[in-house]
Write a protein that holds these residues in place. Sequence first.
Motif, PDB file in Angstrom:
ATOM      1  N   CYS A  73       0.840  -1.203   0.000  1.00 31.64           N
ATOM      2  CA  CYS A  73       0.000   0.000   0.000  1.00 31.64           C
ATOM      3  C   CYS A  73       0.876   1.255   0.000  1.00 31.64           C
ATOM      4  O   CYS A  73       1.656   1.494   0.934  1.00 31.64           O
ATOM      5  N   LEU A  74       0.794   2.052  -1.066  1.00 40.07           N
ATOM      6  CA  LEU A  74       1.586   3.276  -1.181  1.00 40.07           C
ATOM      7  C   LEU A  74       1.181   4.286  -0.114  1.00 40.07           C
ATOM      8  O   LEU A  74       2.029   5.020   0.419  1.00 40.07           O
ATOM      9  N   PHE A  79       2.542   7.408   4.797  1.00 37.64           N
ATOM     10  CA  PHE A  79       2.252   7.801   6.176  1.00 37.64           C
ATOM     11  C   PHE A  79       3.378   7.363   7.113  1.00 37.64           C
ATOM     12  O   PHE A  79       3.687   8.047   8.096  1.00 37.64           O
ATOM     13  N   GLU A  80       4.005   6.206   6.825  1.00 29.12           N
ATOM     14  CA  GLU A  80       5.040   5.680   7.712  1.00 29.12           C
ATOM     15  C   GLU A  80       6.376   6.427   7.555  1.00 29.12           C
ATOM     16  O   GLU A  80       7.001   6.807   8.555  1.00 29.12           O
ATOM     17  N   ASP A  81       6.823   6.636   6.288  1.00 27.97           N
ATOM     18  CA  ASP A  81       8.149   7.246   6.114  1.00 27.97           C
ATOM     19  C   ASP A  81       8.095   8.701   5.655  1.00 27.97           C
ATOM     20  O   ASP A  81       9.133   9.362   5.560  1.00 27.97           O
ATOM     21  N   GLY A  82       6.878   9.210   5.363  1.00 26.38           N
ATOM     22  CA  GLY A  82       6.733  10.604   4.966  1.00 26.38           C
ATOM     23  C   GLY A  82       7.305  10.911   3.604  1.00 26.38           C
ATOM     24  O   GLY A  82       7.583  12.088   3.299  1.00 26.38           O
ATOM     25  N   LYS A  83       7.501   9.904   2.740  1.00 32.67           N
ATOM     26  CA  LYS A  83       8.103  10.112   1.433  1.00 32.67           C
ATOM     27  C   LYS A  83       7.112   9.738   0.336  1.00 32.67           C
ATOM     28  O   LYS A  83       6.223   8.926   0.540  1.00 32.67           O
ATOM     29  N   ILE A 115       1.681  14.869   8.917  1.00 31.81           N
ATOM     30  CA  ILE A 115       1.032  14.438   7.666  1.00 31.81           C
ATOM     31  C   ILE A 115      -0.481  14.462   7.877  1.00 31.81           C
ATOM     32  O   ILE A 115      -1.014  13.730   8.724  1.00 31.81           O
ATOM     33  N   SER A 116      -1.188  15.290   7.106  1.00 35.71           N
ATOM     34  CA  SER A 116      -2.646  15.385   7.211  1.00 35.71           C
ATOM     35  C   SER A 116      -3.315  14.279   6.410  1.00 35.71           C
ATOM     36  O   SER A 116      -4.246  13.627   6.887  1.00 35.71           O
TER      37      SER A 116
END
Length: 705
Positions: A73-74, A79-83, A115-116
């Motif tokens: 899941c992209l 959300f996990e790495d902010g990239k 991250i919103s």
Amino acid sequence: MYPRSHIMSIEKNFKKQKDYQALIQSVTDCVVAINRHFRIIMANERFKDQFGVHPNTLCFKGWKNREEKCENCLVERSFEDGKPHQNEETVIMKDGRAAHMLIKSTPVRDEKGDISYVLETATDITEKKRLEQELKKLTGNLEQIVGDRLQSLRKSEERYRTMFERSRDAILLTDAEGNILEINQAGVQIFGYTNREELRAKKTAIELFQDREALRRFRREIFREGFVTEFEAKLTGKGDRVFDAAITCNVMILEVMGKVTGYVMIIRDVTQRNQYQKKIEQQNKQLAILNAISMTVNSSLDLRELLKSILDKMLEILESDSIRVYLLEKEKRTLDLVAHKGLSDAFIGIRHIQSRRVGDGMLGRAVERAEPRVVNNLQRSGDKYVDVLVREGLKSTAYIPLLSRGEPIGVMAVSSITPFRYSSDYVAFLSAVGSQIGIAVHNAHLYENLKKAYKDLKDTQDQLIRTEKLASLGKLAATIAHEINNPLAAVLNYIRLMIKLVAREHFTAGKLNDISRYLATMESETARCGEIVKNLLAFSRQSRMTMANHNVGEIIDKTVALISHELELKQIRVVKNLQDNLPPVFCDFRQIQQVMLNLLSNSSEAMTKGGTLTISANGREDEKFLEICVSDTGCGIPENLLDNIFEPFFTTKEEGKGVGLGLSVVYGIIARHNGSIEVKSEPGKGTSFRVLLPFRQEDLENLDA
């Protein structure tokens, strides 16, 4: 869900971007914003058109038709790495077509750096892949392919523009601050403006709302959900014209950056629909009143009770505060107050409120002309009684004539203590109520007339019974005179004999024994005369109908005793077959005795040359009736006369021997006892009367036992 401050901060970050219209026309990718819970919170029109997915849908379920999130899941990774991340995969479009997509996930941060949401863009590279293959083979056709593609895009844009302009609902496009950027022609007409420029120059979408509270609820819902559907509020148009509107609104998002660039509002004028709905509700309320009144009319025939119930129902539902009902006294040509509610005792006590002549004032003219009279403002009325009404606090009144079969029989005055305008529909409804009250009054009068007619009929029937009793007494007089004459003659002879003995003074022991014997005979004969007279007096005594439990065998025995001498003279043999332990019957003793006397006398008169009179009485357990049969061996009745024998004044006897009331009275008495009587006869062989009398309930239980 995101707080308003968060959304506003996002808007602030996007303010430096180019105008959203240019972007939305140029960007052909599908853009969707997804939160941490994998729910779509925003999507551009391209995405909705291609996949048919709307906000608040789970991305993996609505977009990719999965029951669980994607393995790689992209959105989760961003959300996990902010990239940002990207991937190519094949997805199924709304039309069922498989498309090869380049999917990119980009995390969007708020002012705090958190991250919103993740913005996913899906670029359809199916065509690109195909072109890459074809370019290798058909490099010479590249310009034609590109041209076709552009033409297709232009046609798509034309279709959307046509839908925009031809919509019957108003479609508004606004920027993030609510300024109107575009509106279709239907919107210009709905808001009452001449052209689009006039509306765009004077109004923002926020200023269209009349109610600030409705605006706050609308903004709260759109910020929270990203869309609203059929939100009802009052909007203002040109010249502050207010109308009811149903609003559907979606947030517009910049496809690349995820910025809220404005709103699409679809507005429908539902004023007429709401008016119709309100009218339907009012009509349903009025129908409920009419139905309740109709049920009340059918539930009772007591006029005062009816009117009280009707007034209670009306004031319970109507927009009125008081009601007066007047009935017409035709002979005096006056209207008399018979019912009222919602008014003070002092007001009701006024003489011209209690009674009014026909034609006097608005109330009197309403019945005189049989037409409703409406006064929407009593203070401007020319009625001479208006001061009294105003002092009572009444502001408006409708005078509705009460009709019965098209004729006025009274007036209903419906008043309000607040300003109220009586519409033609409302007056028509009150007239329908007036008709129902007219029916109630008519039915009550019919009931009173019926009660009086029934009383008169009962009095006439009682008079017939008394007349027939007198006739029966007349018939008995001659027979009883003969029956009493014999014992009286014997008593007289013995008295004369004893007078002679006293005169001669011959009182030997033997003579004294004779005198004792004479006295004993005199005593028994005198007692017999007394018993005959006693039975006759008991039968002739006037009394009201008295119901009680009586033994039918005793009634039969006493009746036979009254005519026993007549039966002996005619050589008629009496046979009594009475069931042992006959249960008592709930009846009037003397009236049943009169029934038996009439039947026995008729049988006696039918047997001029002697015969047999049979009387039987049995308890009918199956039908719960006592059966009495009186049969004779007389001349009988012709078959063609049997249907008429119970009619008043019908007789087959010679003139002077009867007036034809006997069997009619018998029939009436049996009917009053809820019984029945029938006759069978054969000329030359005799006649049989069969009487059925019902038992009382407790006696039925004893009989069944």
